[in-house]
Each structure stands twice: as structure tokens, then as C-alpha cells.
Design a protein around this motif. Structure first.
Motif, PDB file in Angstrom:
ATOM      1  N   PRO A  23      -3.969  -8.102  17.625  1.00 28.04           N
ATOM      2  CA  PRO A  23      -3.671  -9.062  18.688  1.00 28.04           C
ATOM      3  C   PRO A  23      -2.158  -9.170  18.913  1.00 28.04           C
ATOM      4  CG  PRO A  23      -4.195 -10.196  16.644  1.00 28.04           C
ATOM      5  CD  PRO A  23      -4.440  -8.736  16.403  1.00 28.04           C
ATOM      6  N   ALA A  24      -1.794  -9.693  20.075  1.00 31.66           N
ATOM      7  CA  ALA A  24      -0.374  -9.798  20.424  1.00 31.66           C
ATOM      8  C   ALA A  24       0.384 -10.669  19.428  1.00 31.66           C
ATOM      9  CB  ALA A  24      -0.223 -10.367  21.836  1.00 31.66           C
ATOM     10  N   GLY A  25      -0.311 -11.646  18.838  1.00 33.20           N
ATOM     11  CA  GLY A  25       0.355 -12.545  17.891  1.00 33.20           C
ATOM     12  C   GLY A  25       0.797 -11.849  16.622  1.00 33.20           C
ATOM     13  N   ALA A  26       0.338 -10.584  16.425  1.00 35.12           N
ATOM     14  CA  ALA A  26       0.676  -9.845  15.212  1.00 35.12           C
ATOM     15  C   ALA A  26       2.167  -9.596  15.095  1.00 35.12           C
ATOM     16  CB  ALA A  26      -0.060  -8.511  15.187  1.00 35.12           C
ATOM     17  N   ARG A  27       2.882  -9.778  16.199  1.00 31.73           N
ATOM     18  CA  ARG A  27       4.312  -9.555  16.194  1.00 31.73           C
ATOM     19  C   ARG A  27       5.002 -10.398  15.127  1.00 31.73           C
ATOM     20  NH1 ARG A  27       8.276 -10.490  21.332  1.00 31.73           N
ATOM     21  NH2 ARG A  27      10.156 -10.360  20.083  1.00 31.73           N
ATOM     22  N   ARG A  28       4.437 -11.580  14.872  1.00 29.77           N
ATOM     23  CA  ARG A  28       5.109 -12.486  13.940  1.00 29.77           C
ATOM     24  C   ARG A  28       4.836 -12.151  12.473  1.00 29.77           C
ATOM     25  NH1 ARG A  28       3.464 -18.090  15.602  1.00 29.77           N
ATOM     26  NH2 ARG A  28       2.331 -16.878  17.135  1.00 29.77           N
ATOM     27  N   TRP A  29       3.602 -11.657  12.177  1.00 34.75           N
ATOM     28  CA  TRP A  29       3.310 -11.369  10.767  1.00 34.75           C
ATOM     29  C   TRP A  29       3.146  -9.886  10.520  1.00 34.75           C
ATOM     30  CZ3 TRP A  29      -1.421  -9.087  11.046  1.00 34.75           C
ATOM     31  CH2 TRP A  29      -2.255  -9.466  12.108  1.00 34.75           C
ATOM     32  N   GLY A  30       3.384  -9.072  11.551  1.00 34.74           N
ATOM     33  CA  GLY A  30       3.180  -7.629  11.431  1.00 34.74           C
ATOM     34  C   GLY A  30       3.984  -6.990  10.314  1.00 34.74           C
ATOM     35  N   TRP A  31       5.171  -7.534  10.055  1.00 30.52           N
ATOM     36  CA  TRP A  31       6.042  -6.963   9.013  1.00 30.52           C
ATOM     37  C   TRP A  31       5.391  -7.027   7.645  1.00 30.52           C
ATOM     38  CZ3 TRP A  31       7.053 -10.412   5.170  1.00 30.52           C
ATOM     39  CH2 TRP A  31       6.861 -11.762   5.484  1.00 30.52           C
ATOM     40  N   SER A  32       4.386  -7.915   7.470  1.00 31.18           N
ATOM     41  CA  SER A  32       3.788  -8.061   6.143  1.00 31.18           C
ATOM     42  C   SER A  32       2.769  -6.959   5.856  1.00 31.18           C
ATOM     43  CB  SER A  32       3.127  -9.435   6.017  1.00 31.18           C
ATOM     44  OG  SER A  32       2.129  -9.560   6.999  1.00 31.18           O
ATOM     45  N   ILE A  33       2.371  -6.195   6.897  1.00 32.92           N
ATOM     46  CA  ILE A  33       1.373  -5.133   6.679  1.00 32.92           C
ATOM     47  C   ILE A  33       1.869  -4.075   5.689  1.00 32.92           C
ATOM     48  CG2 ILE A  33       0.095  -3.253   7.787  1.00 32.92           C
ATOM     49  CD1 ILE A  33      -0.195  -5.031  10.238  1.00 32.92           C
ATOM     50  N   PRO A  34       3.089  -3.514   5.896  1.00 34.21           N
ATOM     51  CA  PRO A  34       3.552  -2.509   4.921  1.00 34.21           C
ATOM     52  C   PRO A  34       3.691  -3.094   3.515  1.00 34.21           C
ATOM     53  CG  PRO A  34       5.077  -2.655   6.797  1.00 34.21           C
ATOM     54  CD  PRO A  34       3.994  -3.631   7.044  1.00 34.21           C
ATOM     55  N   LEU A  35       4.170  -4.344   3.429  1.00 35.50           N
ATOM     56  CA  LEU A  35       4.335  -4.965   2.109  1.00 35.50           C
ATOM     57  C   LEU A  35       2.979  -5.156   1.437  1.00 35.50           C
ATOM     58  CD1 LEU A  35       7.171  -7.617   2.515  1.00 35.50           C
ATOM     59  CD2 LEU A  35       7.242  -5.356   1.456  1.00 35.50           C
ATOM     60  N   LEU A  36       2.006  -5.597   2.235  1.00 37.11           N
ATOM     61  CA  LEU A  36       0.654  -5.781   1.711  1.00 37.11           C
ATOM     62  C   LEU A  36       0.107  -4.443   1.232  1.00 37.11           C
ATOM     63  CD1 LEU A  36      -1.166  -8.342   1.618  1.00 37.11           C
ATOM     64  CD2 LEU A  36      -2.429  -7.349   3.528  1.00 37.11           C
ATOM     65  N   GLY A  37       0.339  -3.383   2.025  1.00 38.53           N
ATOM     66  CA  GLY A  37      -0.090  -2.043   1.648  1.00 38.53           C
ATOM     67  C   GLY A  37       0.506  -1.638   0.311  1.00 38.53           C
ATOM     68  N   LEU A  38       1.800  -1.916   0.126  1.00 37.07           N
ATOM     69  CA  LEU A  38       2.451  -1.577  -1.138  1.00 37.07           C
ATOM     70  C   LEU A  38       1.828  -2.348  -2.291  1.00 37.07           C
ATOM     71  CD1 LEU A  38       6.221  -1.401  -0.110  1.00 37.07           C
ATOM     72  CD2 LEU A  38       4.749   0.474  -0.852  1.00 37.07           C
ATOM     73  N   ALA A  39       1.530  -3.635  -2.059  1.00 34.95           N
ATOM     74  CA  ALA A  39       0.954  -4.458  -3.118  1.00 34.95           C
ATOM     75  C   ALA A  39      -0.420  -3.933  -3.521  1.00 34.95           C
ATOM     76  CB  ALA A  39       0.863  -5.917  -2.655  1.00 34.95           C
ATOM     77  N   VAL A  40      -1.246  -3.605  -2.522  1.00 39.09           N
ATOM     78  CA  VAL A  40      -2.586  -3.091  -2.823  1.00 39.09           C
ATOM     79  C   VAL A  40      -2.480  -1.744  -3.539  1.00 39.09           C
ATOM     80  CG1 VAL A  40      -4.765  -2.307  -1.828  1.00 39.09           C
ATOM     81  CG2 VAL A  40      -3.638  -4.322  -0.894  1.00 39.09           C
ATOM     82  N   ALA A  41      -1.560  -0.890  -3.067  1.00 40.95           N
ATOM     83  CA  ALA A  41      -1.380   0.415  -3.702  1.00 40.95           C
ATOM     84  C   ALA A  41      -0.955   0.239  -5.160  1.00 40.95           C
ATOM     85  CB  ALA A  41      -0.332   1.223  -2.937  1.00 40.95           C
ATOM     86  N   TYR A  42      -0.071  -0.737  -5.385  1.00 38.03           N
ATOM     87  CA  TYR A  42       0.370  -0.996  -6.760  1.00 38.03           C
ATOM     88  C   TYR A  42      -0.808  -1.433  -7.633  1.00 38.03           C
ATOM     89  CZ  TYR A  42       2.305  -3.363 -10.756  1.00 38.03           C
ATOM     90  OH  TYR A  42       2.556  -3.752 -12.039  1.00 38.03           O
ATOM     91  N   LEU A  43      -1.628  -2.334  -7.084  1.00 36.86           N
ATOM     92  CA  LEU A  43      -2.802  -2.799  -7.829  1.00 36.86           C
ATOM     93  C   LEU A  43      -3.737  -1.639  -8.143  1.00 36.86           C
ATOM     94  CD1 LEU A  43      -4.040  -6.240  -6.446  1.00 36.86           C
ATOM     95  CD2 LEU A  43      -3.157  -5.643  -8.721  1.00 36.86           C
ATOM     96  N   ALA A  44      -3.914  -0.752  -7.171  1.00 37.37           N
ATOM     97  CA  ALA A  44      -4.802   0.393  -7.374  1.00 37.37           C
ATOM     98  C   ALA A  44      -4.285   1.281  -8.502  1.00 37.37           C
ATOM     99  CB  ALA A  44      -4.925   1.190  -6.080  1.00 37.37           C
ATOM    100  N   LEU A  45      -2.966   1.365  -8.632  1.00 40.13           N
ATOM    101  CA  LEU A  45      -2.393   2.234  -9.655  1.00 40.13           C
ATOM    102  C   LEU A  45      -2.366   1.570 -11.025  1.00 40.13           C
ATOM    103  CD1 LEU A  45       0.519   3.611  -7.493  1.00 40.13           C
ATOM    104  CD2 LEU A  45      -1.243   5.022  -8.547  1.00 40.13           C
ATOM    105  N   SER A  46      -2.037   0.263 -11.024  1.00 35.34           N
ATOM    106  CA  SER A  46      -1.766  -0.409 -12.294  1.00 35.34           C
ATOM    107  C   SER A  46      -2.836  -1.396 -12.720  1.00 35.34           C
ATOM    108  CB  SER A  46      -0.431  -1.159 -12.221  1.00 35.34           C
ATOM    109  OG  SER A  46       0.609  -0.262 -12.380  1.00 35.34           O
ATOM    110  N   GLY A  47      -3.474  -2.014 -11.744  1.00 33.90           N
ATOM    111  CA  GLY A  47      -4.418  -3.066 -12.087  1.00 33.90           C
ATOM    112  C   GLY A  47      -5.712  -2.505 -12.646  1.00 33.90           C
ATOM    113  N   PHE A  48      -6.531  -3.363 -13.196  1.00 35.74           N
ATOM    114  CA  PHE A  48      -7.884  -3.013 -13.657  1.00 35.74           C
ATOM    115  C   PHE A  48      -7.875  -1.762 -14.535  1.00 35.74           C
ATOM    116  CE2 PHE A  48      -7.901  -4.513  -9.204  1.00 35.74           C
ATOM    117  CZ  PHE A  48      -8.309  -5.808  -9.445  1.00 35.74           C
ATOM    118  N   GLY A  49      -7.085  -1.810 -15.605  1.00 33.25           N
ATOM    119  CA  GLY A  49      -7.081  -0.700 -16.546  1.00 33.25           C
ATOM    120  C   GLY A  49      -6.295   0.509 -16.096  1.00 33.25           C
ATOM    121  N   GLY A  50      -5.445   0.348 -15.092  1.00 29.94           N
ATOM    122  CA  GLY A  50      -4.617   1.455 -14.624  1.00 29.94           C
ATOM    123  C   GLY A  50      -3.410   1.669 -15.514  1.00 29.94           C
TER     124      GLY A  50
END
Lengths: 256, 418
Positions: free
Chosen positions: B174-201
Motif C-alpha cells: 500500500p502507499a502508506g508503506a513509504r513510512r515503514w518500508g525501510w524496516s523491510i530490509p532490517l526485518l529480513g536481516l533479523a529473520v535471516a539471522y534467526l534462521a542461521l543462529s536460532g533454534f539450535g543453529g
């Protein structure tokens, strides 16, 4: 003419909107303003003229505290400007300013330029702020440019956006610091027309300008400054036809 | 003009200077053999170039790539447990989706902007994307050429595919994503980190190979950028203490080589902290890198801040914006835009500087290269040139892609056109 006489004259015209009492301003050793006394009534239009370096810009920049005066009192709408940051913000909210170089925000579209302060200072909702902005842009006759960037507009259009940006805060006073000096000749009129309409709507205005035609047609009073001092104050008719001071006569003979 | 997409005026055909079309033969005669001296220089340099080219190409044609074939996984993920490889694969997929989402979101935003300002905008075609990222695709192709099973090819296609899917999803934002869009890459990094390290990683202190270089680069940027920004603002603060601390920090760090900081972090930090608080070696290196980069980023941001005319601040003050909002809404957006070229240059050198951690004993890409040459099968066979060329290709692709993307952003934002 002494300070007292023109203070009295103003108070007859209405309650004082801006009061400057014995204001001094220094830049290092250089005294930019010397004992400035001036009172400006509500709905009054005052044009400040004088040679460059005479302190005209410094004078109006002291009114919204872009410059800090060193001595004396500056009172805007009953609020004295001191180091109290809260009070400075209040005065700035009520005082619109238009600059020689427009100073539009180049990274924002026209409408974003105009809504920025209403939204972030007055905390008006987005839709309301945009409606307000469109009203102001219509007033300066460029509603169709709302979604362009400042860099896509001509100088005259940019300056009118700057006026709309200031008006969107619904100020009680408008300060103009040589608003047409950076414009190509053919664009000066469109800006002066907007300013004249603003004056007719009853806005209190202080205008630093070299446009003598505007001063003659619109000003209630003309203030002539030289070397940081107010040399002479008078109605346009008096000022241009019957100046009292030698310095005024000299200045007028050079420009007219 | 900055901010808006630029309209390019096409001059009338008659106003253009007449174009002279040269045949290849004419071009050679005009440019390479115009004078006797020019001819001599051309022949000498031509011969030298040819000699080099034959040598280098000959080497790479005849070289034995068994060392890379055998060690490919070591280069890419180092000692990451082979039964856990789904983790880096999943993490890469997540990052690919995040990049795709961001790109898609930016596309619709640019489209909306172009519509409003009345300029034209053309969506990238798959062909555009391939031309844009050819170095990256080349590197993936080279890597896949060294694989022996079909799995890595499928995985690569899956990762690219998830990026494409992300891109399509991003265009639905949506057009409103302009305000929180910057958090998408950061969120991606956080999830990627969890996938690598979390849950017995695997804890990041165990990471190695290209994976480690990429981690140090990305984490270095993510942590150093806010710190650098704070330091730059601190340097301009009106509070003398804040200013003094910022200036001292920046000037001290900039006066010390990164390798010194790395040594101090790895070997001296141990003496300063009680044993239970001592971070792992990768964390220590990351601390050193973050501290180092922050000082340089601070100076880049300072340059950007100085480039914003004082009239901008005055205009913001005059409409009643507080100093903080003036900085956030008016000064910083303009300042950061002008720092993009220098900032990307800094990130590129950070990416390459991560190989310095080899010297303090971490197993990064460069060390994997050396270790491969120490394996019994390849020891003393002079294969360093092969592995280093491979490592070099990876760094070149990363750096060149960053620099191309930066130039693209510059053009988009019209930086340097003022």
C-alpha cells in the motif's frame, strides 16, 4: 522625527502587533542595529528600505529570532523574545517569513513543503493539512503545481510557494526579506501581486524591498534605514515627495 | 534540480552537430596510427597487452580447478555444519525476498511520484535486470560451473525466484508503506539471522568463509551507521561536552589503522573484561570494525550536513519547527542524499577490509583460500593463484555491483546535478 511621535502615530492606527524598543544588535565589533525603536500596528503594512548593509534584513530577522538582539526589547503580539525557547517557538508559529532565496525544501514536493509545518508544528491531520495547503496554493495562484518539486518551478512560482508555505501556518504577521531581489524581472510582478492581495486582506506585513512602486502603492508607512539606524519614517506620500532628512533625499535621488 | 525524476530535453535534430560514422578501419587509423610516434606506442602497448592476455587466459584455460571444486562449500559457508546447510540457504532466500520486496515497493513509489510530477517512468524488464546485475549472475554461473550435483543450481534458481516473487509482492504494497518500508530490509536481516543462529543453529562466532565476510560487512554497516550519524550530530552539537567527546572519538579512531583496532579487540579486550563477559572473536572483530567505520561514516555525514545551505535551517525555524524536527525532516534527508557516493565507497572498502580479520585468526574467505592450499591434495602445487583469483572475483563482483547501484541511485536522485 523622534521615536515617540511615530509610536503615537501607530497606536492611533491600532493595537501594536510588533514593538521594538531601543534594540541594538552586534556582529562581533560591528553594530548592525543602533537604538531601533519601531511599533507596528495590527493590519499595518510597513516597507523597510535603505542601502545594502543598512541593517534592514537584520531588523526583520530579529522579529522572529533568526537573529538574537543584544540589547532592548522585541515584543511580538504581546510576547517578549528572550532566551525562552518555548516563547520563541510561539512567536515563530505566528510569524511567517519569506526569504530572498525562497529556501524551499528541495527534497519535498510543493504540497509537502506547504504541509510540513502545519503537520509537524500544529499537528494537523494529513487530509486537513492538504486541504489547507491547496487553499493557500490557490491563493497564490499555483494549485496546479502542487505535486511538482521546487526545482521544476520558475523563480516566481517558487517564491509564491514560499509565501503559501508561510501562510499555511496562519500567521498573524508576515515578514518579507527582499522577496523579489533574486527574481528575473518578468517574474517580479506575479509575486508583488500576491503580496498586494495579502496586504488588502488585512495581514500585518513588514517588507524589506527595493520595489519603490510597491512601497508607494501598498505601504501604510515607509521606514528608511541607514547604517543600522532608522533615519526616517513616514507615509509613502510624505516619504517620497517631501523627505525630511538629507540621507533620505540622497538615497531617493540615487534610486529614483 | 534534486528530488524529482529529471526530464531530459531532446534537442532538435538540426541543432545536433553532424555525426561522423567511422568504419572500424578508419577508427583504428585515426586513433591508433595517426603519427609515427602514435603507431610505435600503439604497437608496443598492443604487443605487451597481447602477451599478458595470452599468459593470463592460457593460465586460466589450463589451470586445474579441482581445488575450488572440492572446496566450494568451504569458500562459501566455511565450517558451517553440512547437515545444517538448509539454514544459510533459507537465510539467503529470506534476504532475497526482502530485497525483492524493497525493490518492488520502491518501484511503485517511483511510479506514483512520476505520475504526480508528470514525468515518465519505465518499469525494468527482466532484460534490464540481467544487464543491471550481470556481474552477480556471472559470479553465480562461475560458482555453479564448479558444482558436481544439481542441488546448488536448483537452490540458486530458488533464491533468484524468491527475489522475483518478493518483487511482485512489493508492487502490491500500500502507499502508506513509504513510512515503514525501510524496516523491510532490517526485518529480513533479523529473520535471516534467526534462521542461521536460532533454534539450535550456529552462533555467529562460529561463522566462516564468504558468509563471515558478508556478515561483518552487513553487521558493520547496520551498527556503524547509527553510531556514525550520532557522532556527526554530536560534532555539531552546541553542548561542549558532547562536541568534545565526538571530536576526540572521531579523530582518535581515524588516526589508527583498522588492523590495530582488530588486534586490540582480539588480544587486549580479553585483559580488560572478566572471563565470563569476554565476547567471542567474531564479536570482537565486529566491535573493532563498527568503531572504525562509525568514525568514517561520521565524517562523511558531516560533509553532507555542511552541504545543506543555512537558508534551509532558517526556513525550517521560521515556520516553527523545533531543532530536532528541523534536523530530521529538513537537514538530514538532504544531507544523506548527498553522502550516497561517499557512503557506498566506504561500504565497498569495508567489504574488502573484512579480509583483515584473517590476520587476527578468523576464518574468512581469504583464510579459506590459504587453508585449501595447505590441504594434502593441493599442498605445494602453486594453486594460490587459482584460489586467489576466485576470491578476487567474488570481491570484485560485490564491490562493482555496489558501485554500479550507487551510481544508479545517484542518477535517480539527481545528486550532483545542482
Amino acid at each position: 522625527m523622534t521615536a515617540d511621535t511615530y509610536t503615537d502615530a501607530t497606536q492611533a492606527a491600532g493595537e501594536a502587533m510588533i514593538q521594538l524598543e531601543a534594540v541594538d544588535k552586534f556582529f562581533g565589533d560591528f553594530q548592525a542595529l543602533k537604538d531601533i525603536n519601531l511599533s507596528i500596528g495590527q493590519q499595518e503594512v510597513v516597507v523597510v528600505i535603505g542601502p545594502s548593509g543598512s541593517g534592514k534584513s537584520t531588523l526583520i530577522r530579529c522579529i522572529n529570532r533568526l537573529e538574537k538582539h543584544d540589547r532592548g526589547r522585541v515584543v511580538v503580539d504581546g510576547i517578549e523574545l528572550t532566551d525562552d525557547v518555548k516563547m520563541i517557538q510561539v512567536v515563530r508559529r505566528e510569524t511567517g517569513m519569506v526569504f530572498q532565496q525562497f529556501n524551499l525544501f528541495p527534497h519535498l514536493t510543493v504540497i509537502e513543503n506547504v504541509t510540513l509545518a502545519p503537520r509537524n508544528v500544529r499537528h494537523i491531520a494529513k487530509q486537513e493539512a492538504e486541504d489547507l495547503a491547496m487553499t493557500m496554493l490557490t491563493r497564490v495562484k499555483i494549485p496546479e503545481q502542487a505535486h511538482k518539486f521546487p526545482g521544476q518551478l520558475s523563480g516566481g512560482q517558487q517564491q509564491r510557494v514560499a509565501i503559501a508555505r508561510a501562510l499555511a501556518m496562519q500567521p498573524k504577521v508576515m515578514l518579507f526579506d527582499e522577496p523579489t531581489s533574486a527574481l528575473d524581472p518578468e517574474m517580479i510582478k506575479e509575486v508583488l501581486d500576491v503580496m498586494e492581495e495579502l496586504a488588502q486582506s488585512g495581514m500585518t506585513m513588514i517588507v524589506v524591498t527595493h520595489e519603490m512602486g510597491f512601497a508607494r502603492a501598498v505601504a501604510n508607512r515607509v521606514v528608511f534605514m541607514s547604517d543600522g539606524q532608522i533615519v526616517e519614517v513616514g507615509t509613502p506620500e510624505h516619504f517620497f515627495t517631501d523627505p525630511q532628512e538629507d540621507r533620505t533625499k540622497l538615497f531617493l535621488s540615487q534610486i529614483l | 534540480m534534486i528530488g524529482g525524476p529529471t526530464a531530459v530535453a531532446t534537442p532538435e535534430t538540426s541543432e545536433r552537430p553532424p555525426e561522423t560514422k567511422l568504419t572500424p578501419g578508419e577508427w583504428v587509423r585515426k586513433n591508433l596510427f595517426s603519427t609515427p610516434l602514435n603507431s610505435l606506442v600503439s604497437i608496443l602497448f598492443g604487443a605487451g597487452l597481447l602477451y599478458l592476455l595470452v599468459g593470463v587466459v592460457g593460465f586460466f584455460i589450463t589451470a586445474d580447478y579441482q581445488i575450488i571444486r572440492v572446496n566450494l562449500a568451504n569458500f562459501v559457508v566455511g565450517r558451517f555444519p553440512r547437515d545444517q546447510l538448509w539454514r544459510p540457504v533459507f537465510a539467503t532466500g529470506i534476504l532475497s525476498v526482502a530485497v525483492g520486496l524493497t525493490a518492488g515497493g520502491l518501484t511503485i513509489r517511483a511510479e506514483a511520484l512520476a505520475r504526480e510530477t508528470g514525468s515518465t517512468f519505465r518499469r525494468s524488464t527482466p532484460g534490464d535486470w540481467m544487464r543491471r546485475f550481470w556481474p552477480l549472475l556471472l559470479m553465480i554461473a562461475v560458482m555453479l560451473a564448479f558444482t558436481t550435483t544439481v542441488t546448488p543450481t536448483l537452490v540458486s534458481l530458488g533464491v533468484i525466484g524468491s527475489g522475483v516473487v518478493g518483487n511482485y509482492l512489493g508492487r502490491l504494497l500500500p502507499a502508506g508503506a513509504r513510512r515503514w518500508g525501510w524496516s523491510i530490509p532490517l526485518l529480513g536481516l533479523a529473520v535471516a539471522y534467526l534462521a542461521l543462529s536460532g533454534f539450535g543453529g550456529l552462533d555467529w562466532n562460529q561463522w566462516s568463509g564468504l558468509h563471515l565476510n558478508l556478515f561483518l560487512t552487513v553487521a558493520g554497516i547496520v551498527f556503524a551507521f547509527p553510531l556514525g550519524l550520532a557522532l556527526a550530530l554530536g560534532r555539531r552539537s552546541t553542548l561542549p561536552t558532547v562536541r568534545a567527546i565526538s571530536v576526540t572519538y572521531i579523530e582518535f579512531i581515524r588516526g589508527v589503522p583498522l588492523i590495530t583496532l582488530l588486534f586490540m579487540a582480539i588480544f587486549a579486550l580479553g585483559f580488560l573484561l572478566p572471563e565470563e563477559l569476554r565476547p567471542g572473536n567474531v564479536t570482537r572483530a565486529l566491535i573493532a570494525i563498527t568503531m572504525f567505520e562509525a568514525a568514517y561514516i561520521a565524517e562523511i555525514v558531516r560533509g553532507g550536513l555542511q552541504g545543506v545551505p543555512s537558508g534551509q535551517v532558517e526556513a525550517a525555524q521560521a515556520v516553527g519547527l523545533t531543532p530536532w524536527k528541523t534536523m530530521r525532516l529538513v537537514v538530514l534527508p538532504q544531507a544523506l542524499r548527498h553522502t550516497i557516493p561517499a557512503m557506498v565507497g566506504q561500504f565497498i572498502s569495508l567489504f574488502k577490509d573484512t579480509t583483515l580479520v584473517t590476520i587476527v585468526g578468523l576464518t574468512d574467505l581469504l583464510r579459506v583460500s590459504n587453508q585449501a592450499n595447505a590441504q594434502p591434495d593441493f599442498l605445494g602445487q602453486g594453486l594460490h593463484f587459482v584460489t586467489l583469483a576466485f576470491v578476487g572475483l567474488i570481491f570484485w563482483v560485490g564491490s562493482y555491483t555496489m558501485s554500479r547501484e550507487a551510481r544508479r541511485i545517484e542518477r535517480r536522485l539527481g545528486v550532483g546535478e545542482r
